[in-house]
Design a protein around this motif. Structure first.
Motif, mmCIF file in Angstrom:
data_model
loop_
_atom_site.group_PDB
_atom_site.id
_atom_site.type_symbol
_atom_site.label_atom_id
_atom_site.label_comp_id
_atom_site.label_asym_id
_atom_site.label_seq_id
_atom_site.Cartn_x
_atom_site.Cartn_y
_atom_site.Cartn_z
ATOM 1 N N SER A 153 19.818 38.449 21.907
ATOM 2 C CA SER A 153 20.380 38.595 23.259
ATOM 3 C C SER A 153 19.840 37.537 24.215
ATOM 4 O O SER A 153 18.782 36.961 23.995
ATOM 5 C CB SER A 153 20.001 39.960 23.838
ATOM 6 N N ILE A 154 20.567 37.384 25.295
ATOM 7 C CA ILE A 154 20.138 36.564 26.433
ATOM 8 C C ILE A 154 19.641 35.216 25.926
ATOM 9 O O ILE A 154 18.575 34.726 26.350
ATOM 10 C CB ILE A 154 19.017 37.245 27.265
ATOM 11 N N ARG A 189 28.835 35.169 22.456
ATOM 12 C CA ARG A 189 29.604 35.607 23.622
ATOM 13 C C ARG A 189 28.787 35.219 24.851
ATOM 14 O O ARG A 189 27.733 35.793 25.115
ATOM 15 C CB ARG A 189 29.819 37.122 23.540
ATOM 16 N N GLU A 201 25.031 36.406 24.027
ATOM 17 C CA GLU A 201 24.667 37.226 22.881
ATOM 18 C C GLU A 201 25.034 36.410 21.633
ATOM 19 O O GLU A 201 26.107 35.805 21.567
ATOM 20 C CB GLU A 201 25.457 38.532 22.866
ATOM 21 N N PRO B 335 14.734 41.688 30.527
ATOM 22 C CA PRO B 335 15.711 40.635 30.223
ATOM 23 C C PRO B 335 17.148 41.153 30.246
ATOM 24 O O PRO B 335 18.068 40.396 30.551
ATOM 25 C CB PRO B 335 15.333 40.203 28.800
ATOM 26 N N TYR B 336 17.326 42.438 29.955
ATOM 27 C CA TYR B 336 18.685 42.964 29.877
ATOM 28 C C TYR B 336 19.306 43.202 31.251
ATOM 29 O O TYR B 336 20.458 43.593 31.355
ATOM 30 C CB TYR B 336 18.717 44.213 28.992
ATOM 31 N N LEU B 338 19.404 40.629 33.208
ATOM 32 C CA LEU B 338 19.720 39.261 33.624
ATOM 33 C C LEU B 338 21.185 38.861 33.481
ATOM 34 O O LEU B 338 21.667 38.045 34.260
ATOM 35 C CB LEU B 338 18.818 38.267 32.882
ATOM 36 N N PRO B 339 21.919 39.371 32.494
ATOM 37 C CA PRO B 339 23.344 39.014 32.449
ATOM 38 C C PRO B 339 24.067 39.468 33.720
ATOM 39 O O PRO B 339 23.823 40.573 34.203
ATOM 40 C CB PRO B 339 23.864 39.785 31.230
ATOM 41 N N ASP B 352 31.834 44.672 25.282
ATOM 42 C CA ASP B 352 32.620 43.568 24.763
ATOM 43 C C ASP B 352 33.163 43.921 23.389
ATOM 44 O O ASP B 352 32.430 44.023 22.412
ATOM 45 C CB ASP B 352 31.735 42.325 24.687
ATOM 46 N N LEU B 355 32.478 41.860 20.350
ATOM 47 C CA LEU B 355 31.168 42.036 19.712
ATOM 48 C C LEU B 355 30.949 43.491 19.328
ATOM 49 O O LEU B 355 29.811 43.949 19.173
ATOM 50 C CB LEU B 355 30.054 41.573 20.649
ATOM 51 N N LEU B 358 28.709 45.847 21.459
ATOM 52 C CA LEU B 358 27.277 45.589 21.545
ATOM 53 C C LEU B 358 26.985 44.600 22.652
ATOM 54 O O LEU B 358 26.901 43.398 22.407
ATOM 55 C CB LEU B 358 26.789 44.999 20.220
ATOM 56 N N TRP B 359 26.749 45.089 23.839
ATOM 57 C CA TRP B 359 26.688 44.144 24.938
ATOM 58 C C TRP B 359 26.137 44.739 26.181
ATOM 59 O O TRP B 359 26.724 45.693 26.650
ATOM 60 C CB TRP B 359 28.102 43.689 25.242
ATOM 61 N N PRO B 360 25.205 44.186 26.862
ATOM 62 C CA PRO B 360 24.067 43.610 26.166
ATOM 63 C C PRO B 360 23.274 44.767 25.602
ATOM 64 O O PRO B 360 22.879 45.660 26.337
ATOM 65 C CB PRO B 360 23.295 42.883 27.252
#
Lengths: 371, 399, 371, 399
Positions: A153-154, A189, A201, B335-336, B338-339, B352, B355, B358-360
């Motif tokens: 992630s990230i 993504r 991701e 960190p999660y 940050l999107p 998403d 995916l 699975l996001w984020p």
């Protein structure tokens, strides 16, 4: 004991600062944010200044420079809150140079140095938080090579980077691999991040990979420490500019008929911000100068540095907004972007509470810089 | 001295709770509980439901159609709404302009404006701040010149919260430049559909447009829209400010959000981490102490004894707590948070699909955390910055 | 929900305040400190006001009052930083009334209420820190009675009290006993404490003891919670007076030609002190109003209260000294004595970090005063 | 850029360390390491040992008999002394008045006063502060009237540290009331045995008498004791203040005390408690950051490049750290820091024999903790309060 910069280092600083001032205006940055948070062209300009090869030996077409030069460069990029993630390139240069087999080095280092290849660290997993040894990704030996299955992630500019440095477990132990984005089984993504930058991701399904090292935890810790030192320097640059913006505002803005910079309570706040900035700058020096120390000493020092930076960045960012008042929370005015960058950096490579834990755990009987 | 509410108060609370649970649309409370984006419709739907019940003007006296509740009842009502996940009522109509109209407007104005406010039909905005005025509200520059039976208004207001939806706006305007700045201000109601009114949203640091600039370019306003006397507007505005009391602390929302913080910390695996948990524990004490302070004020209001002058403290502490819980939520996700995924802040977002959702990391609760944190930096700035509040508090101690 | 005081409570407050103002001047206090930190005569005056019987039922010659009255009284005593430890008497009254057998009650409560007997809690052991269930003291059944062997520290006026309430283990479980100071096997060594008061080391060697309760931990926790609530109220009183002293100083003292109370930075500090005072006052109310709640709810509330008081007392005390400047650190000027009292109270019945741990451990999903 | 000291610097450090270890009396370092009470004799014994070696004036240039060390060497010397548990040198002679005499005194004065300072024979005190002057040092009221070849001095000084031991005192005195307050001040050396000088100790909140009031009642001072020109004393005093730089941060002592804090925390059983240990960890970072800041200043002084204007920051941070370690030591001992046992602050105290030495709990290290905490509240007040320092720092940023 000497904290003066050499003439070469000063020239390097001047060159980067000039590029930031002339080549990376706030308007250009705003366009990059709008366009997704990353501009390869701007990254290429950085590479043309030689910065992508900073930590790559001259034998592999790099500059073969060290942490102090890295610090100088990152500080200047911080001043311009440059989105293109040079910190990732420093990590890739450092880790590949230090841990990869010769073939991988030969294949990648020159391309990284030239800017042709952008290689980033893809280590964050959902359950890991900031623990580097928590890793669900699996590597499997396949003939002469390896395949990886992982969800990371990230990952910085993960949908536009050319390759990833990926930790995965081999027989329960962490190893480090290089995976090309164009390889089979790789999907990404991308999305914008809070600071205006870009991440993604990254999903690997039996993707072919090159082994960097089976001593993956050492290499990953080293990678993150390079990242911490660079982030500390960048944070100093961001804060330095944030302070300057705020000071100018206080000396320009009038309220109740006087410049608000004349109010003692605000002046003391500025003094407290200056304190945090100078403590952070001191610890950024410390991080750079300890980056090549033996592992345990390095880890302890870098944790101390990131802890201080976390404290400083939060305080300076929040207070800069507060001292600006309403205009500080607008998108239009520049200071909010510095604040958001500082916020994001606190959560990069371990946040403040995480590093407090590291400092606490690694504490020794002796005290001070040299302990 | 008794911490418990009286049986009557408890009964009142229960009635409110039952009614709110029966009438608050679940799609709205779901958004509130998860800090997702609320639309104009969401807000107005709830306002009209309250309006129909006669509770949109929950602070109003019976003579104007309000329920005539005392300070404790108002608090219980607000608390039940907040805990149930009701959106905050946009205060400009029922809480801000209505009391001024009641106190200083004439019968005609009361008849004309109050029903639309009470029902939630008419969206009101506030026109106080101007570019550069900051905490110095008396520095009003927007001019209103009397021409016959009209005022011609020219100038600019700013930080007009949700002004993009506004139908009417109450403004402080300058009708005289003589004497002290405070003496030449008038209180004017302006139809935002009038020619010459322009609204431009201001994008804030979280990317949302919660506030606006409002321009007045030779806007004609009938003189009958003047509240009270010309040049006495500052008095009315101050009266209004003195009505903001305990709600400034927003402790009910803080309780709800503290519970949300605990849920997020659990989901992110940090609730049992000593360091992180201690930070929540400190905040817990902060919230309890703030709530006790609010209850002290309510008790004093109810009995009329031992009145407390702690509005500044409530503002400071309430805003600090709002900032802190949003900060801890963001840090919990780390960190999660940050999107920046704008679509994830809409209700019903499923992640998403490309995916596999699975996001984020599949955790939709992460999406609004950083934005909320950024957004709430305003709380120590608006409504009189915390620095101004400290000046006021010091005045009460030192003179 | 009602935070008004009744007329009776206001009269009680007036009576205590009058005694403090007229009967416990700073000069008298200074003499008491010099003479060792405790004056039985002053304690007797408190008892004559009825205060020693505050928590003792009327049936045992007390006033049968509750936590709110206790709060009112302790706040006023705090204002005068009264050294005589009424908090101990509230504990003794509350614990003996609540847990002791009728014979013990009949023997002691009337004498406590009249002031004839001063009974104090003797629970601190060297290895226990603030943990109430850590207890090395041993009790042994001896015929119809008990004997105790124990070493207890920092026992308030331990060399002048008439009896001690002592926790000791019986078959691995904590029980609570009453031991007379005049009993065989009891020795004490008194000393002054940092705040000017008095305490002692108390050693028991097979000293005869009366059983209060075999459910000693519950009783001890209750005792400490009574102590916490009283200390919170006292702390509010100390801080309230500290603020008043400091405000007066700022409005009297000139520097650079103006009253220092005109400096905005100092004014904001005063605002922050006022914040801490009012938060503390709010939590003192909370402590008093939860003191009769069920155990778990009571313990959680009292921990929250003492945590807040710890934070507030430290801040207000330190800042009061700071705002006074040089004169604030002298023995002659009154404010340093308020500061020392606040410091000592933070470490009484569990310090701030200890109670943070309690709050953290006792946290629930629900939030707020009523959760 | 290099964190490591040069081989020459390391050799220098080693030489100093060896010498200090060989010459610092263990009974003295034992007291320092345990914060026990130091007598006049302890302090002077060490001063004379340094004096004999030529190091009491460790900051002096060679021309006045000093070692002529650079900034880094001075720092290394100070660090080695601090870490070894040497008492802080009472600065008024060698660090404060000596540089003024060197810079502005005449040859006669230099010959007369410097040797006694360098040897540690003569105890100097400082006469700057006056009742009510606080941070406003220029508000000097003590008058010195010229009468023939004498000054007649009348007035009062206060906060005179260790003035009870003083033999000479350097004073700011008012010789003119014309012009700005700063312009009428002179710098005068006064023999404290002169008739009319009275010293009264001020008891501080820890019960110790570390500072004094000094009265001057028609004290006759030979005019030859005037340093430099009449009415120019303020310039000299400012020169002196500009000499206080990194030592203001006292980071060497902080390192020593942080190590002591860890020992105390271990003995008290809280070193492995996450909450307490975290507080030590935070302080550890504070100390490292302060030390790095000090080293930056030293490096700049050594090379003459990139000079740093951070004296205010060093003062603020250094004093905060001193207060914090003393606070944590006290909190580590908790209730056991509460007994106030004056005799326990003397070296060699064996506890209470009546109780078999069990007192309190047998841990002598607890005795001085609260007193030290109380005593160090002064550090954010003296030497220009931290509020004044913040004014100065803000000036460097905002102008």
């Amino acid at each position: 004991m000497d904290f003066d910069f050499t003439d070469d280092q000063e020239h390097l600083r001047d060159a980067v600062r000039k590029w930031v001032d002339k080549g990376y205006s706030f308007e250009r940055r705003r366009d990059i944010v709008k366009a997704g948070g990353f501009l390869r062209e701007a990254y290429t300009e950085l590479a043309q200044l030689g910065l992508a090869g900073l930590y790559i030996p001259e034998a592999h077409d790099g500059l073969g420079m060290g942490p102090v030069e890295g610090m100088v460069v990152m500080e200047e990029l911080g001043r311009g809150i440059v989105l293109e993630p040079l910190v990732q390139t420093l990590i890739a240069g450092g880790v590949l140079s230090g841990y990869a087999p010769e073939a991988v080095k030969a294949a990648w280092l020159p391309r990284i140095a030239s800017g042709e290849a952008l290689v980033v660290l893809a280590h964050q997993e959902r359950a890991a938080r900031y623990q580097l040894d928590a890793c669900a990704a699996q590597a499997t030996q396949a003939g002469a090579g390896w395949t990886l299955s992982a969800t990371k992630s990230i990952v910085p500019v993960g949908d536009q980077a050319d390759a990833f440095i990926v930790p995965a477990t081999v027989a329960g132990k962490l190893a480090l691999f290089l995976v090309e984005r164009s390889a089979a089984g790789v999907s990404t993504r991308g999305y914008g991040t809070q600071d205006g930058g870009r991440a993604a991701e990254v999903t690997l399904k039996e993707a072919p990979a090159s082994l960097i090292t089976l001593d993956g935890l050492s290499a990953l810790e080293h990678a993150v420490d390079i990242g911490i030192a660079a982030t500390c320097a960048e944070g100093v640059g961001v804060m330095d500019k944030t302070m300057a913006i705020t000071a100018e505002y206080l000396n320009t803005r009038k309220q109740f008929g006087v410049f608000i910079g004349s109010f003692q309570a605000l002046r003391h706040r500025i003094a407290d911000m200056k304190m945090q900035l100078e403590l952070a700058r001191s610890m950024s020096y410390y991080a750079a100068l300890k980056l090549n120390a033996p592992t345990e000493e390095r880890r302890r020092a870098l944790a101390r540095a990131k802890y201080q930076l976390g404290v400083s960045m939060r305080f300076v960012g929040q207070q800069a907004v507060q001292l600006h008042g309403g205009i500080g929370v607008t998108d239009e005015y520049i200071v909010s972007h510095y604040f958001k960058r500082l916020t994001q950096m606190e959560m990069t490579f371990g946040d403040t509470l995480h590093h407090l834990g590291e400092v606490s755990q690694r504490m020794q009987d002796k005290a001070g810089v040299f302990a | 001295m008794d911490l418990a509410f009286t049986p009557e108060e408890q009964k009142f609370r229960e009635d409110v709770r039952n009614w709110v649970h029966a009438n608050l649309p679940p799609d709205i409370s779901q958004k509130v509980h998860n800090a997702l984006r609320l639309s104009r419709d969401d807000m107005q739907r709830w306002a009209k439901i309250l309006g129909k019940k006669g509770w949109l003007g929950w602070g109003w006296p019976t003579q104007f159609g309000g329920p005539g509740w005392n300070a404790v009842q108002k608090h219980l009502f607000e608390e039940e709404c907040a805990l149930a996940g009701a959106p905050r009522v946009v205060p400009f109509g029922p809480v801000m302009v209505a009391p001024v109209i009641m106190a200083f407007g004439n019968a005609e104005q009361q008849k004309r404006f109050l029903p639309g406010i009470a029902s939630g039909e008419v969206w009101w905005s506030q026109g106080y701040s101007e570019p550069g005025s900051g905490s110095d509200l008396a520095s009003v520059k927007t001019r209103a010149e009397r021409q016959g039976d009209k005022y011609i208004v020219n100038g600019q207001k700013t930080w007009t919260t949700l002004g993009q939806y506004g139908e009417w706006i109450f403004c402080l305007v300058r009708t005289s430049t003589e004497g002290k700045p405070q003496t030449g201000i008038s209180f004017l109601l302006i139809d935002m559909k009038s020619p010459g009114v322009t609204v431009r949203p201001i994008v804030l640091l979280d990317g949302e447009a919660e506030v606006n600039e409002v321009w007045f370019d030779n806007v004609e306003v009938p003189a009958e829209n003047l509240i009270g006397e010309e040049n006495k507007g500052w008095t009315y505005a101050k009266h209004l400010l003195s009505h903001e009391r305990t709600n400034i602390a927003d402790v009910n929302r803080a309780k709800r959000e503290l519970e949300r913080l605990k849920r997020i910390a659990k989901a992110e695996g940090v609730y049992d981490d000593t360091r992180f948990r201690d930070e929540i524990a400190k905040l817990e004490v902060d919230v309890v102490a703030l709530e006790m302070m609010v209850l002290r004020v309510l008790s004093a209001e109810k009995s009329g004894k031992n009145s407390l002058d702690v509005a500044g403290l409530l503002k400071i502490r309430g805003s600090e707590i709002q900032q802190r819980y949003s900060e801890l939520m963001m840090l919990a996700a780390g960190p999660y948070s940050l999107p920046l995924i704008h679509e994830a802040m809409e209700a019903g977002w499923q992640g998403d699909q490309a995916l596999g959702g699975l996001w984020p990391g599949g955790a939709a609760h992460c999406a609004p955390l950083a934005s909320t944190y950024f957004n709430l930096r305003k709380t120590t700035i608006y409504g009189g910055s915390n620095e101004v509040q400290r000046n006021i508090v010091a005045q009460t101690v030192l003179g």
